[in-house]
Design a protein around this motif. Structure first.
Motif, PDB file in Angstrom:
ATOM      1  N   VAL A 170       0.878  -1.111  -0.165  1.00  0.00           N
ATOM      2  CA  VAL A 170       0.046  -0.003   0.119  1.00  0.00           C
ATOM      3  C   VAL A 170       0.832   1.295  -0.009  1.00  0.00           C
ATOM      4  N   THR A 171       1.889   1.212   0.450  1.00  0.00           N
ATOM      5  CA  THR A 171       2.991   2.315   0.308  1.00  0.00           C
ATOM      6  C   THR A 171       3.353   2.575  -1.040  1.00  0.00           C
ATOM      7  N   THR A 173       1.741   1.798  -3.579  1.00  0.00           N
ATOM      8  CA  THR A 173       0.462   2.122  -4.426  1.00  0.00           C
ATOM      9  C   THR A 173      -0.047   3.356  -3.991  1.00  0.00           C
ATOM     10  N   GLY A 174       0.067   3.853  -2.583  1.00  0.00           N
ATOM     11  CA  GLY A 174      -0.485   5.342  -2.362  1.00  0.00           C
ATOM     12  C   GLY A 174       0.642   6.275  -2.854  1.00  0.00           C
ATOM     13  N   GLY A 202       1.754  10.440   0.735  1.00  0.00           N
ATOM     14  CA  GLY A 202       0.600   9.676   0.238  1.00  0.00           C
ATOM     15  C   GLY A 202       0.849   8.100   0.538  1.00  0.00           C
ATOM     16  N   GLY A 203       2.113   7.834   0.456  1.00  0.00           N
ATOM     17  CA  GLY A 203       2.650   6.398   1.000  1.00  0.00           C
ATOM     18  C   GLY A 203       2.556   6.249   2.509  1.00  0.00           C
ATOM     19  N   SER A 206      -1.096   6.164   3.455  1.00  0.00           N
ATOM     20  CA  SER A 206      -1.627   5.081   3.283  1.00  0.00           C
ATOM     21  C   SER A 206      -1.298   3.563   4.312  1.00  0.00           C
ATOM     22  N   ILE A 209      -2.963   3.846   7.388  1.00  0.00           N
ATOM     23  CA  ILE A 209      -4.253   3.395   7.404  1.00  0.00           C
ATOM     24  C   ILE A 209      -4.355   1.829   7.659  1.00  0.00           C
ATOM     25  N   VAL A 210      -3.428   1.066   7.134  1.00  0.00           N
ATOM     26  CA  VAL A 210      -3.319  -0.200   6.826  1.00  0.00           C
ATOM     27  C   VAL A 210      -2.735  -0.678   8.387  1.00  0.00           C
TER      28      VAL A 210
END
Length: 295
Positions: A170-171, A173-174, A202-203, A206, A209-210
């Motif tokens: 997610v890092t 992707t974000g 953004g990373g 993200s 949040i995870v």
């Protein structure tokens, strides 16, 4: 009907490769030793080969630019030596019943790195240092992620590993989504021109949040702590990405190899994971227990 674009075709290949690789990694991680060990050791051998392939490229005397390197060089013998040392260190450490040498894996890695420099030194001179560094770069994180999966303290190795893998995915992707949609100032233009500060934040968001979701899933007393730690580890993940980019740029290479269709090499895909694995293993070691046991 217009033929599919090259970009769309490449995306399809990337998705197909991911659909094959991700289940293999997840299944091996779930079953743990010896399956996960074997998979990590295989990946480590490929990464050692990729590193030596890059570091062995000679400078092009007709091009003075820092990244100019000849396509063909004499890296093969150094590559075989690097692969052999990484394989030996990890196999002896992870399968002591089969290879009862009685030397800790960390010492084997350090000894192997020194041997690589000494053996390749007469032929490669200062470039021999890169081969020794490559062994450390590959073998230490590989051992770290195996350490994390074992987690004999709490028995939550699979949960810890799942959190790390989710965090890294997610890092990236974000960071990609935020960088493309927001843009703005470059994070490290001399190393990776496409990375932005917006992408970094953004990373981090993200990953945070995870981390919070993982804290709730694991029923931690304070999921906020795992959220904050995850955001910090996202920075480590991006640093790992930049370090590998700097290494490739130093030798004028775009991809570490083409072994994974649509994705490049193994080093290209796990650079952030290598950095995060070392960071989490260090937290486990100095915190005298799994991260999950003291959050």
């Amino acid at each position: 009907m217009a033929p599919p674009s090259k970009k769309a075709s490449n995306l399809a290949v990337r998705i197909a490769s991911a659909l094959v690789l991700i289940p293999v990694v997840l299944v091996a991680a779930y079953f743990g030793h010896p399956w996960f060990d074997a998979l990590v050791i295989l990946f480590a051998a490929v990464m050692a080969w990729e590193w030596a392939r890059i570091a062995g490229r000679r400078r092009n005397p007709d091009d003075p630019s820092p990244g100019a390197r000849l396509q063909v060089s004499d890296w093969a013998s150094a590559g075989l030596l690097s692969v052999g040392i990484v394989l030996a260190a990890l196999l002896i450490d992870r399968f002591p019943d089969i290879f009862p040498l009685g030397i800790p894996g960390w010492e084997l890695i350090l000894i192997g790195a020194v041997i690589a420099v000494l053996v390749t030194g007469p032929k490669h001179r200062l470039r021999a240092l890169w081969f020794g560094l490559g062994i450390l770069y590959v073998a230490v994180p590989s051992m770290a992620i195996l350490w994390v999966r074992d987690d004999p303290v709490t028995g939550q190795g699979i949960e810890l590993l799942a959190w790390i893998l989710a965090l890294v995915i997610v890092t990236d992707t974000g960071a990609y989504a935020a960088g493309r949609s927001i843009g703005g100032p470059r994070l490290a233009p001399a190393i990776s021109p496409n990375k932005t500060w917006a992408g970094l934040f953004g990373g981090m968001v993200s990953a945070a949040i995870v981390g919070f979701i993982a804290g709730l899933w694991l029923d931690l007393s304070s999921p906020w702590k795992l959220m904050i730690l995850s955001g910090g580890l996202a920075v480590i993940e991006q640093i790992g990405d930049l370090l590998e980019s700097a290494f490739k740029r130093r030798f004028g290479v775009k991809d570490s190899s083409h072994i994974i269709p649509g994705h490049g090499g193994v080093l290209d895909r796990v650079d952030g994971l290598l950095a995060v694995s070392v960071a989490v293993a260090a937290l486990d070691y100095f915190g005298e227990g799994s991260v999950l046991s003291w959050l």
